[in-house]
Scaffold this active site. Sequence first.
Site, PDB file in Angstrom:
ATOM      1  CG  ASP A 103      -0.248   0.010   2.501  1.00 26.92           C
ATOM      2  OD1 ASP A 103       0.457   0.765   2.877  1.00 26.92           O
ATOM      3  OD2 ASP A 103      -0.994  -0.793   3.328  1.00 26.92           O
ATOM      4  CE1 TYR A 104       1.395   7.610  -2.595  1.00 29.75           C
ATOM      5  CE2 TYR A 104       0.835   8.611  -0.262  1.00 29.75           C
ATOM      6  CZ  TYR A 104       1.256   8.777  -1.679  1.00 29.75           C
ATOM      7  OH  TYR A 104       1.584   9.794  -1.794  1.00 29.75           O
TER       8      TYR A 104
END
Length: 242
Positions: A103-104
């Site tokens: 994820d980011y």
Amino acid sequence: MEERLQKVLASAGVASRREAEKYILAGRVKVNGKIVKELGTKVGEKAFILVDGKPIKREKKAYYLFYKPRGVVTTMTDPQGRRTVADFAKDLPERVFPVGRLDYNTEGLLLLTNDGDLAQKLTHPKHEVNKTYRVTVPGLVPQDKLDLLRIGVKLEDGMTAPAIVTLIGYDNEKSNTTFDIVIHEGRNRQVRRMCDFIGFPVRQLKRIKLGNLTLQGLKRGGYRILNEDEINALIKAAAINE
């Protein structure tokens, strides 16, 4: 020798096999001048294939280990204009795509390849390819909470498989706990959700290992080519339980 169209597209680095199937169903793929929407279609080595009007290039299979920094999206494009994996892979001679997702706000090890068949196997839970994450959470986590992760916790999408959890240490000054957790499932934001479950939300998260691959020698944003032994080990791991 003929192969399924979606496998050919994945091997050419167009997309993962699952995404290639979506391209076919959407009518974005032509074979020898005709739109093909049947997933079972097989094509030969001399077939002329277009995706969105552009010919595909059947490239040699490539395998890279990439150290994804925080603040980078694990996709090749982003409608919001954020940095993506593609920004770091644009100088590579092959078109590659990431295997699985980080994820980011998670950094760490990511495999980039144009081998769609291997990518699909590595991301399937039944193959049980271990992924190791280094986790830092605020507060001093008691052992009974870590034991919950070792047993498995109930998330909204079901029980997690038992995880291997190794305590790295407590930082009394910062009031942090750091531990490594090994899982083989590929659920969305799984480690973060597991930590939320035990009441210690993640402060920092880094994937430090995939199978036997590690980040050793890599800087954030850097990549290297996998050697033959590493590739063979991945292929072997992906074939387990097949």
